[in-house]
Design a protein around this motif. Sequence first.
Motif, PDB file in Angstrom:
ATOM      1  N   ILE A   1       0.917  -0.924  -0.168  1.00  0.00           N
ATOM      2  CA  ILE A   1      -0.092   0.017  -0.020  1.00  0.00           C
ATOM      3  C   ILE A   1       1.235   1.332  -0.061  1.00  0.00           C
ATOM      4  O   ILE A   1       0.704   2.463  -0.608  1.00  0.00           O
ATOM      5  N   ASP A   2       1.416   1.178   1.191  1.00  0.00           N
ATOM      6  CA  ASP A   2       2.924   2.358   0.837  1.00  0.00           C
ATOM      7  C   ASP A   2       3.594   2.573  -0.983  1.00  0.00           C
ATOM      8  O   ASP A   2       3.870   3.828  -0.763  1.00  0.00           O
ATOM      9  N   GLU A   3       3.319   1.362  -1.005  1.00  0.00           N
ATOM     10  CA  GLU A   3       4.959   1.537  -2.157  1.00  0.00           C
ATOM     11  C   GLU A   3       3.544   2.249  -3.755  1.00  0.00           C
ATOM     12  O   GLU A   3       4.171   3.680  -4.304  1.00  0.00           O
ATOM     13  N   ALA A   4       2.341   1.684  -3.323  1.00  0.00           N
ATOM     14  CA  ALA A   4       1.566   2.354  -4.323  1.00  0.00           C
ATOM     15  C   ALA A   4       1.326   3.837  -4.112  1.00  0.00           C
ATOM     16  O   ALA A   4       0.892   4.351  -5.461  1.00  0.00           O
ATOM     17  N   TRP A   5       1.347   4.391  -3.146  1.00  0.00           N
ATOM     18  CA  TRP A   5       0.675   5.799  -2.608  1.00  0.00           C
ATOM     19  C   TRP A   5       2.204   6.793  -3.219  1.00  0.00           C
ATOM     20  O   TRP A   5       2.178   7.501  -3.461  1.00  0.00           O
ATOM     21  N   SER A   6       3.244   5.940  -2.672  1.00  0.00           N
ATOM     22  CA  SER A   6       3.855   6.486  -3.108  1.00  0.00           C
ATOM     23  C   SER A   6       4.075   6.637  -5.023  1.00  0.00           C
ATOM     24  O   SER A   6       4.282   8.377  -5.388  1.00  0.00           O
ATOM     25  N   ALA A   7       3.820   5.867  -5.648  1.00  0.00           N
ATOM     26  CA  ALA A   7       4.265   6.147  -7.108  1.00  0.00           C
ATOM     27  C   ALA A   7       3.342   7.155  -7.078  1.00  0.00           C
ATOM     28  O   ALA A   7       3.684   7.944  -8.432  1.00  0.00           O
ATOM     29  N   TYR A   8       1.765   7.236  -6.671  1.00  0.00           N
ATOM     30  CA  TYR A   8       0.823   7.823  -7.446  1.00  0.00           C
ATOM     31  C   TYR A   8       0.956   9.251  -7.086  1.00  0.00           C
ATOM     32  O   TYR A   8       0.595  10.003  -7.619  1.00  0.00           O
ATOM     33  N   ALA A   9       1.994   9.747  -6.421  1.00  0.00           N
ATOM     34  CA  ALA A   9       2.531  10.699  -5.469  1.00  0.00           C
ATOM     35  C   ALA A   9       2.880  11.476  -6.658  1.00  0.00           C
ATOM     36  O   ALA A   9       3.161  12.546  -6.739  1.00  0.00           O
ATOM     37  N   GLY A  10       3.535  10.608  -7.447  1.00  0.00           N
ATOM     38  CA  GLY A  10       4.131  11.266  -9.192  1.00  0.00           C
ATOM     39  C   GLY A  10       3.741  11.145 -10.604  1.00  0.00           C
ATOM     40  O   GLY A  10       3.712  11.842 -11.107  1.00  0.00           O
ATOM     41  N   LYS A  11       3.126  10.613 -10.647  1.00  0.00           N
ATOM     42  CA  LYS A  11       2.220   9.954 -11.298  1.00  0.00           C
ATOM     43  C   LYS A  11       0.094   9.801 -11.509  1.00  0.00           C
ATOM     44  O   LYS A  11      -0.100   9.635 -10.353  1.00  0.00           O
ATOM     45  N   ASP A  12       0.018  10.038 -12.997  1.00  0.00           N
ATOM     46  CA  ASP A  12      -1.761   9.991 -12.154  1.00  0.00           C
ATOM     47  C   ASP A  12      -1.956   8.115 -12.617  1.00  0.00           C
ATOM     48  O   ASP A  12      -1.326   7.123 -13.258  1.00  0.00           O
ATOM     49  N   LEU A  13      -3.031   8.224 -11.808  1.00  0.00           N
ATOM     50  CA  LEU A  13      -4.376   6.482 -10.974  1.00  0.00           C
ATOM     51  C   LEU A  13      -5.195   6.094 -12.515  1.00  0.00           C
ATOM     52  O   LEU A  13      -5.701   7.419 -12.033  1.00  0.00           O
ATOM     53  N   THR A  14      -5.727   6.307 -13.274  1.00  0.00           N
ATOM     54  CA  THR A  14      -6.708   6.384 -13.390  1.00  0.00           C
ATOM     55  C   THR A  14      -7.336   5.184 -13.590  1.00  0.00           C
ATOM     56  O   THR A  14      -6.965   3.822 -13.717  1.00  0.00           O
ATOM     57  N   VAL A  15      -9.204   5.474 -13.313  1.00  0.00           N
ATOM     58  CA  VAL A  15      -9.207   3.281 -13.380  1.00  0.00           C
ATOM     59  C   VAL A  15     -10.876   4.122 -14.115  1.00  0.00           C
ATOM     60  O   VAL A  15     -11.521   5.329 -14.083  1.00  0.00           O
ATOM     61  N   THR A  16     -11.058   2.872 -14.636  1.00  0.00           N
ATOM     62  CA  THR A  16     -12.256   3.271 -15.719  1.00  0.00           C
ATOM     63  C   THR A  16     -13.251   2.344 -15.113  1.00  0.00           C
ATOM     64  O   THR A  16     -13.497   1.224 -14.667  1.00  0.00           O
ATOM     65  N   THR A  17     -14.257   3.193 -15.321  1.00  0.00           N
ATOM     66  CA  THR A  17     -15.655   2.695 -14.313  1.00  0.00           C
ATOM     67  C   THR A  17     -17.118   2.727 -15.622  1.00  0.00           C
ATOM     68  O   THR A  17     -16.652   3.016 -16.881  1.00  0.00           O
ATOM     69  N   ASP A  18     -18.270   2.386 -15.113  1.00  0.00           N
ATOM     70  CA  ASP A  18     -19.341   2.794 -16.088  1.00  0.00           C
ATOM     71  C   ASP A  18     -19.939   3.427 -15.885  1.00  0.00           C
ATOM     72  O   ASP A  18     -20.560   4.144 -17.264  1.00  0.00           O
ATOM     73  N   ALA A  19     -19.370   4.634 -15.524  1.00  0.00           N
ATOM     74  CA  ALA A  19     -19.465   6.108 -14.740  1.00  0.00           C
ATOM     75  C   ALA A  19     -17.976   6.876 -15.737  1.00  0.00           C
ATOM     76  O   ALA A  19     -18.762   8.004 -16.011  1.00  0.00           O
ATOM     77  N   GLY A  20     -17.468   6.321 -16.048  1.00  0.00           N
ATOM     78  CA  GLY A  20     -16.602   6.843 -17.165  1.00  0.00           C
ATOM     79  C   GLY A  20     -14.539   6.851 -17.048  1.00  0.00           C
ATOM     80  O   GLY A  20     -14.894   5.806 -15.503  1.00  0.00           O
ATOM     81  N   THR A  21     -14.338   7.628 -17.341  1.00  0.00           N
ATOM     82  CA  THR A  21     -12.444   7.142 -16.199  1.00  0.00           C
ATOM     83  C   THR A  21     -13.248   8.942 -15.426  1.00  0.00           C
ATOM     84  O   THR A  21     -12.363   9.675 -15.561  1.00  0.00           O
ATOM     85  N   PHE A  22     -11.407   7.898 -14.499  1.00  0.00           N
ATOM     86  CA  PHE A  22     -11.611   8.848 -12.927  1.00  0.00           C
ATOM     87  C   PHE A  22     -10.091   9.217 -13.176  1.00  0.00           C
ATOM     88  O   PHE A  22      -9.236   7.840 -13.052  1.00  0.00           O
ATOM     89  N   THR A  23      -9.698  10.333 -12.936  1.00  0.00           N
ATOM     90  CA  THR A  23      -7.792  10.259 -12.750  1.00  0.00           C
ATOM     91  C   THR A  23      -7.700  10.688 -11.399  1.00  0.00           C
ATOM     92  O   THR A  23      -7.872  11.635 -10.263  1.00  0.00           O
ATOM     93  N   GLY A  24      -6.597   9.636 -11.080  1.00  0.00           N
ATOM     94  CA  GLY A  24      -6.308  10.710  -9.415  1.00  0.00           C
ATOM     95  C   GLY A  24      -4.538  10.241  -9.231  1.00  0.00           C
ATOM     96  O   GLY A  24      -3.823   9.955 -10.447  1.00  0.00           O
TER      97      GLY A  24
END
Length: 404
Positions: free
Chosen positions: A248-271
């Motif tokens: 979990i720490d590794e993931a949170w660190s990784a996405y402090a410096g780049k975008d994470l996109t999550v696509t659902t039926d509602a559309g694409t979210f960028t985090g």
Amino acid sequence: MITRRSLLGGLAVGTAASGFGLAGHALGAPAPASAARSGRAADGMPLHLVNHSGAYANSSVWIYIVGNDGTQQVHVTPDGALRPVALADNGPDGYTDYAIPLAASGTTTLRLPRMSGRIYTALGGRLKFKAVEDGNGKAALAYPAGWVPSDPNYDVLHDCAEFTYNSGGMYCNTTMVDMFSVPLAITLTGAAEQTTGTLKDGARATVFSDVKAAEGFDRLVIGDKRVIAPGHGLDTGLFDKDYFAPAIDEAWSAYAGKDLTVTTDAGTFTGRVSGGTLSFTGPRGAVGRAAAPAGPVSFDKPSTRDVLFCDGTLAAPNDGARGPVAAVLGAALNRSTLTSQARQPATDPAAFYRQRLTNHYAKAMHAATRDGRAYGFAFDDVAGFASYIEDGAPREITLTLTPF
């Protein structure tokens, strides 16, 4: 698609002794309750029960069909009648006798009423369901908790399948979310014929040995009786409460410096992660329907328990936005793909469970099934990997105890 998560409903209450409750664990959206109130057989369809276990004769197998009808807790009698749970059903030993025996030989067929619930199988001994009073003063059931040593059903070999049967059709799954013990398969016949849950030859023993061999998971194997899910192992001191923390720490660190996109039926979210919070903008580009209203979708860093139970920080409300994103994040953490794949959900099963810190219990369950589908954790339906089937025009359903 109606999924196990989108049909969550309170099936039963737990006792203080077992620490067990089914709220949020079973399919909901049940049928009207008139049949249960009258005690007559409701409109239903054939349920075939087949014992191919090879380890227990029909005379040593008992079935329990329990759940709700939308207003009250119910159970099914051997003649297919839907009856309300009543405190008076507890016998001299303090427990109900809702067991349905199998026929002396061959296939057992009964009528399955419209309801929502579970089909329990007990082998070598009967289960003890206790009728209790819930918080609203209604009769309910305390269900078996095979992961709690003090539970009265701990020494009984048992497992279950889940279903909702209503005017929209049949929605059903084999579940390993709580534990795995008895190999079960469901065949649903209607507009098509579908089967899920079938294990490969000898796979029950392989599940036990694979989980036993996985670092940190060995204490989840309870003899030859069952393998309990790591979340329940965490709650009973058999699994590390911080197991996923480095991932979990590794993931949170990784996405402090780049975008994470999550696509659902509602559309694409960028985090992105900022200040320890993973916050998403969006959605954009809705799939198949209008985008959900824009609003903050953010997640504090989850705990290992949140990941395993898909709850807490990763709880998934049925809101079309936060819920679907939470489900994708939970699936990615269980499957150990969140850090390595910045576009989620990951859909290639060859990339799942490849890291040391992964859900080795779910990995073993998926490796064991013939179709590669299992309900190893509550968000296993993300990208369609759950042992779940549905049919809008069902004609019959078969539950098979497959070879050990």
